[in-house]
Design a protein around this motif. Sequence first.
Motif, short mmCIF file in Angstrom:
data_model
loop_
_atom_site.label_atom_id
_atom_site.label_comp_id
_atom_site.label_asym_id
_atom_site.label_seq_id
_atom_site.Cartn_x
_atom_site.Cartn_y
_atom_site.Cartn_z
N HIS A 70 0.82 -1.20 0.00
CA HIS A 70 0.00 0.00 0.00
C HIS A 70 0.86 1.25 0.00
O HIS A 70 1.84 1.34 0.71
N ARG A 71 0.43 2.20 -0.81
CA ARG A 71 1.15 3.47 -0.89
C ARG A 71 0.91 4.26 0.38
O ARG A 71 1.78 4.90 0.93
N ARG A 420 3.84 -4.77 2.86
CA ARG A 420 4.04 -5.50 1.62
C ARG A 420 3.93 -7.01 1.80
O ARG A 420 4.52 -7.79 1.07
N GLU A 627 10.35 5.39 -18.25
CA GLU A 627 9.76 4.91 -17.00
C GLU A 627 8.76 5.93 -16.47
O GLU A 627 8.73 7.09 -16.88
N ALA A 629 8.05 7.74 -13.77
CA ALA A 629 8.25 9.03 -13.11
C ALA A 629 8.55 10.13 -14.13
O ALA A 629 8.00 11.23 -14.08
N THR A 630 9.42 9.82 -15.09
CA THR A 630 9.76 10.80 -16.12
C THR A 630 8.55 11.08 -17.00
O THR A 630 8.25 12.21 -17.36
N PHE A 631 7.85 10.02 -17.33
CA PHE A 631 6.66 10.14 -18.16
C PHE A 631 5.66 11.10 -17.50
O PHE A 631 5.17 12.03 -18.14
N GLY A 632 5.41 10.87 -16.22
CA GLY A 632 4.45 11.71 -15.50
C GLY A 632 4.87 13.17 -15.49
O GLY A 632 4.05 14.07 -15.67
N GLU A 633 6.15 13.41 -15.31
CA GLU A 633 6.67 14.78 -15.26
C GLU A 633 6.45 15.48 -16.60
O GLU A 633 6.01 16.62 -16.66
N LEU A 635 4.27 14.73 -18.88
CA LEU A 635 2.84 14.88 -19.07
C LEU A 635 2.36 16.17 -18.42
O LEU A 635 1.63 16.97 -18.99
N PRO B 31 16.17 11.67 -14.20
CA PRO B 31 15.01 12.48 -14.56
C PRO B 31 13.76 11.98 -13.82
O PRO B 31 13.74 10.86 -13.32
N GLY B 32 12.75 12.82 -13.78
CA GLY B 32 11.49 12.40 -13.17
C GLY B 32 11.27 13.05 -11.83
O GLY B 32 12.17 13.66 -11.25
N ASN B 33 10.06 12.93 -11.35
CA ASN B 33 9.64 13.57 -10.12
C ASN B 33 8.89 12.55 -9.28
O ASN B 33 7.89 12.01 -9.73
N GLU B 36 5.14 12.60 -8.71
CA GLU B 36 4.32 12.59 -9.91
C GLU B 36 3.83 11.19 -10.21
O GLU B 36 4.44 10.21 -9.84
N ARG B 37 2.71 11.09 -10.86
CA ARG B 37 2.24 9.80 -11.32
C ARG B 37 1.46 9.99 -12.60
O ARG B 37 0.89 11.06 -12.85
N PRO B 38 1.47 9.01 -13.47
CA PRO B 38 0.95 9.22 -14.81
C PRO B 38 -0.57 9.25 -14.87
O PRO B 38 -1.15 9.85 -15.75
N LYS B 82 7.51 6.81 -2.07
CA LYS B 82 6.47 6.03 -2.75
C LYS B 82 5.47 5.50 -1.74
O LYS B 82 4.27 5.66 -1.89
N TYR B 83 5.97 4.86 -0.71
CA TYR B 83 5.09 4.32 0.31
C TYR B 83 5.02 5.36 1.42
O TYR B 83 5.82 5.35 2.35
N ASP B 261 12.87 -6.58 -4.20
CA ASP B 261 11.99 -5.80 -5.06
C ASP B 261 12.35 -4.32 -5.05
O ASP B 261 12.29 -3.64 -6.07
N TYR B 262 12.74 -3.81 -3.89
CA TYR B 262 12.98 -2.37 -3.75
C TYR B 262 14.15 -1.90 -4.60
O TYR B 262 14.18 -0.76 -5.03
N LEU B 268 12.79 2.97 -10.08
CA LEU B 268 11.74 3.29 -11.04
C LEU B 268 10.82 4.39 -10.53
O LEU B 268 10.37 5.23 -11.30
N SER B 269 10.56 4.40 -9.23
CA SER B 269 9.65 5.43 -8.74
C SER B 269 10.44 6.63 -8.19
O SER B 269 9.89 7.50 -7.56
N LYS B 270 11.72 6.64 -8.43
CA LYS B 270 12.60 7.73 -8.01
C LYS B 270 12.43 8.07 -6.53
O LYS B 270 12.32 9.23 -6.15
#
Lengths: 760, 307
Positions: A70-71, A420, A627, A629-633, A635, B31-33, B36-38, B82-83, B261-262, B268-270
Amino acid sequence: MSHEIVAAGRATVVGGRQFGVLLSCRVMSLRPIHWLILLVVLDLGAMIWLIAGAGEEERADLVFASNDGHRMLDPQRLSWNHDIRVVELLFERLVRMKLPDMVVEPGAAESWDVSDDRRTYTFHLRSDARWYSAHPSSAATRAWGGNSPEQSKRRADFIADGDPVTAGDFIYGWRRAIMPDFAADYSQLFFVIEGAEKFFNWRQEQIASYNLESQQKAIDEAIENVDKVVAAGRDDALRQDTIAKLTRASAHLEYHIDAVKDKPDPPNPPDTPLIAAQAALRRAAAQLESDKPDVAAIRKELEDAKGPVDSARAVFEKLNPMEREARAKAWYDRAGEEFKKTVGVSAPDDRTLVVRLAQPTPYFLELTAFITFSPAHKPSLEAQLGFDGDTGMIVQDPYWMRADRLICNGPYVLERRRFRRDMLMTANPKYWDRANMGNSSILELIVPEKITQLKLYDAGKIDWLPDLPTTSTTASDLLKEQKAGRRNDVHVIGASGTYFYNLNCMEKFLDGTPNPLHDPRVRRALSMCIDRDLIVEKVASLGQRPAYTFTPIDALPTYQPPVEAGVRYDPDGARKLLAEAGYPGGEGLKGIEILYNTANEHERLAQQIAYTWKQELGISVKLSGMEVATFGERLKNHDFVVTRAGWFGDYLDPTTFLEKFQTGNGNNDPGYSNEQFDGLLRQAAGELDQTKRMALLREAEAIMLRDQPIAPIYQYTQLEVFDPDRVKNMPLNAWHFRRLDRVQVIKDQSRKPGEPESRK
Amino acid sequence: MTRLILWRLVQFPVILAAVFLITFFLAWVMPGNPMERPEGRRPPIEVQIAMKKQYHLDNKWEFMGTYVVNVVTKGDLGPSLKYRDQRVNDILASGLPISALLGLLSLVIALHLGLFAGVVGALKPGSLLDLGSLTIALIGVSLPTFVTGTLLLLVFAGVLHWLPAGGWGTAQHLILPAVTLAALPAAYIARLVRLGLADIMTSDYIRTAMAKGLLRREALFKHAMKVAFLPVLSFLGPAAAGTMTGSFVVEKVFSIPGMGDYFINAVLSKDQYLILGLVITYATILVAFNLLVDVAYAWFDPRIEYD
């Protein structure tokens, strides 16, 4: 091998010489091959012990699998479906969604009245709604920690009877959600309430002004640039920017003046100089607004303002962390007063909640069934509230939702959570509707791998798989088996979400080059060359429905999306449109790039679309996977030509889809702006008659579809696996409305543990 | 020996600091934030700015400063981005023991299998047993873990129903993943031992020993093994650090809530805090195991001196 043994011998020498020597002797007398045999025997023995010796925990009534940890479980801050799914079991809102009818029924409120102007809702809370915990004693200690007799009485009362759910708890919970401090994804849902948006902005400005950093910077910059600013024309961007900054700084000082008004003591700066500074800034801004600003006068005003602001900032800088925290707390308390003053929610008594809306909102009751509208147990949350002295924001101790601390009012309480790994919820013994609950325990297992999920399901360890990715080969295999009649436990449901492509509408790209897609004809042409039938059949291949509108079909009971206004597959028409727009045969249309995050089938879909565009329109398309995170930024920054995207509705009203396209909306990724569209949405917001309102929204969507800021591709489906003969009352709907408290799992007595599920 | 340990302890913070700095800058320029999430809604811009400030994400020097201070003074590795309701310390505390137990068990299995196969092969070089164990070792080295893991899963959980398909909690859950994880190091150890022994058994001092009447297997166990074990020992250090901090594939296949996993998902989630926490933990464990290996080396082979 012998070394291990010698080592063991040596080690025992330290412990007891006699025994060690004895052991060493025996060790040496054994032949090596015997050692090897012994070792194998030991290994096998250990294996058998492991297999046979370990017991298993008792199985929960309903076990289901989720894909990821869970986030966030905070009901006011979360927004992910898999988070909502469990948290909505723990907190009960005023009303609940009755399934499968999808109408509201009483929850924590037993009844409600609506005023004639449809703007005031009065909720009457039931007397037997209770806060409780799976670990009442430790949770009570956390909420009422003091040693006073009063506190210990509160603790004892709570352990015995729970705590009554009051109107104040709802106001507290809603306030948490409206506070910008938490950056809650769903704050905006509350803006239908009178004053909520105003308070949100107020608190935001209060925080922005908190440490005086931005005000100081604005003044310093203005002093430095005053000549340049004055020399620039009145409409110059620099001048306008400076005016805006100074005005904002002046307004921000109000919060400081306000904060020290009744507290003249240090370490707060005195307010009189700040009032003067505020006025000076206002005068400087006014000078800049005028036709002939006087540089010397502006400079003097700025210098006058600089002194008090600098000294106020210096006072802040000198505060130690404790003092800063106290200051942040004072500001938070002040925000509480402001909330009471501004926001249209009140509690005349503990069991009455009155909500005043900004304007009639036909879907307000459905909205209050949503997770963000959960109440919050004030004593326990306040006891675990901290303050960030540097930014002035409140900080909730993230541990407040640990099983040993959490106090809930829902049908379930949190027995155990292992990050988790799993989450065990047991029936809340104090829940008022306990008699109608289907399961006394629900276990969520986190199983990231879908094959493992299926194996556990086949072994009877899991009853329900709600998270199987619909785009995997596993999913289509399951569906094939179902079609062949080998199983009946796969359920495919149309979802309240749309998969679509954003087509950038901005006049220019981020780098300043002109955007050919600014022309709606080009966007329509591109959209006309997306063969949705083919995509649904060959690429997505999970019974998805091709989408021609943004609002999904059949997801909203009272709204029919304007399907006729959608763009159909028509390469000839597309070529004609492109030629009209000045790109005959795709000539001159360069730099078209499809952006997507590399997951699922996004890439294959993009390839398919790029291929069609090349074949039919003669446009070369670049594919860029990246990936998330970059995609979201990118966007968010409108830094794209074409991107994939997805959108799910939140509440039972088309505005949850259409608001996204309003000018300036934070989620308006394509940067679409159409006055007619905005106007219709505004008009609909003021319309009391539901039928007329829906017609207005329908017209608005048709206009948006004519402009195609997005190209809808397909309506999402979701896939769930459960045995319909064993799992009863499992609701299937487009909206993730669950009501897991009513689900019933028939226990199969004949099946031995570990035996595979019988498939019909 | 004492000097060696002391010297290593002096090196330790330097290595950690270097690892930290490199990771920090890599994580920063990525890169990335993380906010942020898509898909879905985003908070207003001012709130995002304030959040960034709260997480110290708007200035790298400020971030680095507060991070180092918190780690050194409080041992606090910061929040996870992220969490959001977990701190990196919690994530490590819940994942590391699981991965460590699994890794340890798999190493024990690998040592057993590897030594057994290697010694058997060396005792009778060229025999059917030797060829067989070498073949299995070759397969073990070449098969990727997701193949071994899925295969084991299908056979033991899918067809035979002897063992659970995944999850964590009872000892049964340990077996399949531990064996999967053990396959590669076991094969590696078997080859190291087998080749080392074969080499040493033809050397002069073994020939002398056997000329004095020692049986082949006596010579092997009493003399050759000591030397042949040394490469295994140097392999064990990094291998232990690697397996005990979790394997992405194995943990995913068997749904084990470990740390593996982490290592992928944090990047990936920066999740900058999580990335740094993981790398620092991993580096600490790696350095510690290498130190242990050095100490063990000296103990095994007295000729080795560290100056």
